[in-house]
Design an enzyme around this catalytic site. Sequence first.
Site, PDB file in Angstrom:
ATOM      1  N   ASN A 141     -39.007  40.922  -3.953  1.00 59.92           N
ATOM      2  CA  ASN A 141     -38.229  41.483  -5.063  1.00 59.92           C
ATOM      3  C   ASN A 141     -37.912  42.959  -4.874  1.00 59.92           C
ATOM      4  OD1 ASN A 141     -38.050  39.162  -6.740  1.00 59.92           O
ATOM      5  ND2 ASN A 141     -40.226  39.386  -7.150  1.00 59.92           N
ATOM      6  N   GLU A 181     -45.791  33.105  -6.402  1.00 62.64           N
ATOM      7  CA  GLU A 181     -45.725  34.561  -6.592  1.00 62.64           C
ATOM      8  C   GLU A 181     -46.918  35.117  -7.372  1.00 62.64           C
ATOM      9  OE1 GLU A 181     -41.723  36.209  -7.062  1.00 62.64           O
ATOM     10  OE2 GLU A 181     -42.606  37.786  -8.281  1.00 62.64           O
ATOM     11  N   HIS A 220     -35.120  44.546  -6.849  1.00 61.65           N
ATOM     12  CA  HIS A 220     -34.702  43.614  -7.906  1.00 61.65           C
ATOM     13  C   HIS A 220     -35.057  44.082  -9.312  1.00 61.65           C
ATOM     14  CE1 HIS A 220     -33.995  41.138  -4.427  1.00 61.65           C
ATOM     15  NE2 HIS A 220     -33.596  40.112  -5.141  1.00 61.65           N
ATOM     16  N   LYS A 246     -39.141  34.535   5.110  1.00 62.56           N
ATOM     17  CA  LYS A 246     -39.297  33.986   3.758  1.00 62.56           C
ATOM     18  C   LYS A 246     -40.201  32.755   3.783  1.00 62.56           C
ATOM     19  CE  LYS A 246     -37.340  33.035  -0.648  1.00 62.56           C
ATOM     20  NZ  LYS A 246     -36.240  33.189  -1.582  1.00 62.56           N
ATOM     21  N   HIS A 303     -31.887  43.822 -11.315  1.00 62.92           N
ATOM     22  CA  HIS A 303     -31.729  42.877 -12.434  1.00 62.92           C
ATOM     23  C   HIS A 303     -31.345  43.607 -13.711  1.00 62.92           C
ATOM     24  CE1 HIS A 303     -34.318  39.397 -10.581  1.00 62.92           C
ATOM     25  NE2 HIS A 303     -33.115  39.469 -10.077  1.00 62.92           N
ATOM     26  N   GLU A 344     -29.652  41.509   0.935  1.00 64.04           N
ATOM     27  CA  GLU A 344     -30.913  40.750   0.995  1.00 64.04           C
ATOM     28  C   GLU A 344     -31.437  40.702   2.438  1.00 64.04           C
ATOM     29  OE1 GLU A 344     -32.469  39.775  -1.743  1.00 64.04           O
ATOM     30  OE2 GLU A 344     -31.041  39.033  -3.242  1.00 64.04           O
ATOM     31  N   ARG A 388     -45.556  37.322  -2.459  1.00 59.72           N
ATOM     32  CA  ARG A 388     -44.148  36.941  -2.652  1.00 59.72           C
ATOM     33  C   ARG A 388     -43.381  37.976  -3.478  1.00 59.72           C
ATOM     34  NH1 ARG A 388     -41.376  31.016  -3.863  1.00 59.72           N
ATOM     35  NH2 ARG A 388     -39.257  31.843  -3.884  1.00 59.72           N
ATOM     36  N   ARG A 447     -38.112  14.526 -15.658  1.00 59.03           N
ATOM     37  CA  ARG A 447     -39.352  15.162 -15.172  1.00 59.03           C
ATOM     38  C   ARG A 447     -39.355  15.469 -13.674  1.00 59.03           C
ATOM     39  NH1 ARG A 447     -41.923  11.430 -18.826  1.00 59.03           N
ATOM     40  NH2 ARG A 447     -42.175  12.518 -20.800  1.00 59.03           N
ATOM     41  N   HIS A 487     -24.833  40.043  -7.484  1.00 62.36           N
ATOM     42  CA  HIS A 487     -26.287  40.170  -7.422  1.00 62.36           C
ATOM     43  C   HIS A 487     -26.702  41.058  -6.235  1.00 62.36           C
ATOM     44  CE1 HIS A 487     -30.519  39.101  -7.548  1.00 62.36           C
ATOM     45  NE2 HIS A 487     -30.440  38.774  -6.269  1.00 62.36           N
ATOM     46  N   LYS A 496     -37.362  28.825  -5.895  1.00 67.72           N
ATOM     47  CA  LYS A 496     -37.177  29.479  -7.197  1.00 67.72           C
ATOM     48  C   LYS A 496     -35.877  28.945  -7.781  1.00 67.72           C
ATOM     49  CE  LYS A 496     -39.540  33.916  -7.082  1.00 67.72           C
ATOM     50  NZ  LYS A 496     -39.377  35.377  -7.092  1.00 67.72           N
TER      51      LYS A 496
HETATM   52  P1  NAD Z   1     -22.551  32.960  -5.979  1.00 70.20           P
HETATM   53  O1  NAD Z   1     -23.283  31.713  -5.922  1.00 70.20           O
HETATM   54  O2  NAD Z   1     -21.930  33.367  -7.270  1.00 70.20           O
HETATM   55  O3  NAD Z   1     -21.423  32.936  -4.858  1.00 70.20           O
HETATM   56  C1  NAD Z   1     -20.603  34.057  -4.700  1.00 70.20           C
HETATM   57  C2  NAD Z   1     -19.105  33.710  -4.801  1.00 70.20           C
HETATM   58  O4  NAD Z   1     -18.674  33.130  -3.576  1.00 70.20           O
HETATM   59  C3  NAD Z   1     -18.766  32.728  -5.886  1.00 70.20           C
HETATM   60  O5  NAD Z   1     -17.516  33.059  -6.438  1.00 70.20           O
HETATM   61  C4  NAD Z   1     -18.658  31.414  -5.107  1.00 70.20           C
HETATM   62  O6  NAD Z   1     -17.866  30.446  -5.741  1.00 70.20           O
HETATM   63  C5  NAD Z   1     -18.043  31.878  -3.833  1.00 70.20           C
HETATM   64  N1  NAD Z   1     -18.317  31.080  -2.661  1.00 70.20           N
HETATM   65  C6  NAD Z   1     -19.480  30.448  -2.362  1.00 70.20           C
HETATM   66  N2  NAD Z   1     -19.404  29.949  -1.125  1.00 70.20           N
HETATM   67  C7  NAD Z   1     -18.191  30.259  -0.642  1.00 70.20           C
HETATM   68  C8  NAD Z   1     -17.549  30.028   0.600  1.00 70.20           C
HETATM   69  N3  NAD Z   1     -18.174  29.438   1.616  1.00 70.20           N
HETATM   70  N4  NAD Z   1     -16.282  30.474   0.758  1.00 70.20           N
HETATM   71  C9  NAD Z   1     -15.652  31.149  -0.250  1.00 70.20           C
HETATM   72  N5  NAD Z   1     -16.215  31.414  -1.433  1.00 70.20           N
HETATM   73  C10 NAD Z   1     -17.479  30.981  -1.620  1.00 70.20           C
HETATM   74  O7  NAD Z   1     -23.458  34.207  -5.537  1.00 70.20           O
HETATM   75  P2  NAD Z   1     -24.593  34.366  -4.426  1.00 70.20           P
HETATM   76  O8  NAD Z   1     -24.526  35.777  -4.019  1.00 70.20           O
HETATM   77  O9  NAD Z   1     -24.548  33.315  -3.404  1.00 70.20           O
HETATM   78  O10 NAD Z   1     -25.940  34.132  -5.251  1.00 70.20           O
HETATM   79  C11 NAD Z   1     -26.347  35.004  -6.268  1.00 70.20           C
HETATM   80  C12 NAD Z   1     -27.318  34.269  -7.145  1.00 70.20           C
HETATM   81  O11 NAD Z   1     -28.456  33.886  -6.385  1.00 70.20           O
HETATM   82  C13 NAD Z   1     -27.825  35.088  -8.311  1.00 70.20           C
HETATM   83  O12 NAD Z   1     -27.763  34.325  -9.483  1.00 70.20           O
HETATM   84  C14 NAD Z   1     -29.273  35.375  -7.944  1.00 70.20           C
HETATM   85  O13 NAD Z   1     -30.093  35.521  -9.061  1.00 70.20           O
HETATM   86  C15 NAD Z   1     -29.628  34.162  -7.139  1.00 70.20           C
HETATM   87  N6  NAD Z   1     -30.729  34.361  -6.197  1.00 70.20           N
HETATM   88  C16 NAD Z   1     -31.727  33.452  -6.214  1.00 70.20           C
HETATM   89  C17 NAD Z   1     -32.765  33.565  -5.325  1.00 70.20           C
HETATM   90  C18 NAD Z   1     -33.852  32.523  -5.296  1.00 70.20           C
HETATM   91  O14 NAD Z   1     -34.852  32.719  -4.609  1.00 70.20           O
HETATM   92  N7  NAD Z   1     -33.651  31.395  -5.972  1.00 70.20           N
HETATM   93  C19 NAD Z   1     -32.800  34.619  -4.395  1.00 70.20           C
HETATM   94  C20 NAD Z   1     -31.755  35.537  -4.409  1.00 70.20           C
HETATM   95  C21 NAD Z   1     -30.726  35.396  -5.311  1.00 70.20           C
HETATM   96  N1  GLY Z   2     -35.774  36.072  -3.837  1.00 75.86           N
HETATM   97  C1  GLY Z   2     -37.118  36.290  -4.224  1.00 75.86           C
HETATM   98  C2  GLY Z   2     -37.999  35.117  -3.985  1.00 75.86           C
HETATM   99  O1  GLY Z   2     -37.580  34.066  -3.579  1.00 75.86           O
HETATM  100  O2  GLY Z   2     -39.172  35.217  -4.224  1.00 75.86           O
END
Ligand code: NAD
Ligand code: GLY
Length: 365
Positions: A242, A234, A245, A224, A249, A182, A238, A118, A262, A140
């Site tokens: 997006n 949101e 997005h 942010k 998406h 972003e 907020r 939980r 992404h 998120k």
């Molecule tokens: P990711 O986490 O897949 O990382 C990208 C690649 O880089 C991966 O292959 C990873 O292993 C590698 N990597 C990570 N750090 C590294 C480093 N320091 N050196 C070398 N390689 C490294 O992708 P991302 O772009 O970081 O994140 C995308 C994800 O984030 C998506 O799933 C998206 O939906 C999510 N996201 C979430 C939010 C939120 O608010 N929670 C906001 C934006 C995006």
């Molecule tokens: N990346 C969108 C949010 O955090 O709301």
Amino acid sequence: MHKVNVNLGDQSYPILIGSNLLGDSSLINPYLGKGKLVVVTNEVVAPLYLEAVKSMLGGRCAGEIILPDGEQHKNLEVISEIYDYLLRNKFDRHTTLLALGGGVIGDITGFAAATYQRGIGYIQIPTTLLAHVDSSVGGKTGVNHSLGKNMIGAFYQPRCVLADIRVLDSLPEREIKAGLAEVVKYGLIRNAKFFDWLAENSKPISGLDDAYLVRAIKTCCEMKAGIVAQDEKEIGIRALLNLGHTFGHAIETAAGYGTWLHGETVAMGIVMAADLSRRLGWLDVSSAQRVRTVLEKNFGMPVVPPADISVDQYLDLMSSDKKVEQGEIRFILLKDIGSAVVEGNIAIETLRSTLTAGHGLCGEL
Ligand code: NAD
Ligand code: GLY
């Protein structure tokens, strides 16, 4: 070191931004709690930074979970693997998870923390630019479903975010660019001056010059943090985060998770949003073209969506977007550079024109 606070009452937390932060255990110690610590990371990041994090934890690391790499593994299966590991090894509800990785690891770990017994504590140690400026902040958390991106999840805030820019030194160029999509987004939604600064300084920023990079990350985190403090769940403002997005998406899901990064689909989606805003007469042609030019030329991002996604596929995928209200797809659109709005009442023919524009997005350059 810079500190940006996310002000959410008793769930408030700091984002610590700087160089070589992983070498300083005094920064993270106040947020570790008294229970056991488990690092969650992946097979790419573990060989690079797991030892440094364990040494920062000074012998307190009681477990490590090394997940397969990639967006295609951001699903309920890996969540289940995390639960299995924690239960098998008798980790109790005082345990803290540390998410060491990009947005994928951060979102997965946050969701596991939100739901294990939980809710247990977690800390974000982002290792991609995208995670430094966006995904590690704001709580998120979640995973993808085969029918839609980020469809399973929870709002659940970390105890702190430790953003060490030195970890970005090992990040591939394509990932840097994806993160910059972003970054540009923040300028477009609320801060025209920041957008201008990004456009003028795209070289040192893309080249990861420390001073420019820290300024960019700090500005994004401040924006942010401000938005999340006003609208954590949101209900309103907020949603502006997006921008790009809704289209992005749909592209990510249609192409298959992991085909496009992404951030790349966000860049395409932002250009589609600028194009739609132009067609609606809200954004003048030169501003729409500037949005495309900055992403495509200054920062070298892909901006033309794949040609093999049909209008019906887009409409189907976008109709299950989380912003849909009473069956109406709502888009984040631009009234100007630095001024985004949420709009649902879009004529289908106008939308179709954007979805089929391809290389013609934002008009002839
Ligand atoms: P990711 O986490 O897949 O990382 C990208 C690649 O880089 C991966 O292959 C990873 O292993 C590698 N990597 C990570 N750090 C590294 C480093 N320091 N050196 C070398 N390689 C490294 O992708 P991302 O772009 O970081 O994140 C995308 C994800 O984030 C998506 O799933 C998206 O939906 C999510 N996201 C979430 C939010 C939120 O608010 N929670 C906001 C934006 C995006
Ligand atoms: N990346 C969108 C949010 O955090 O709301």
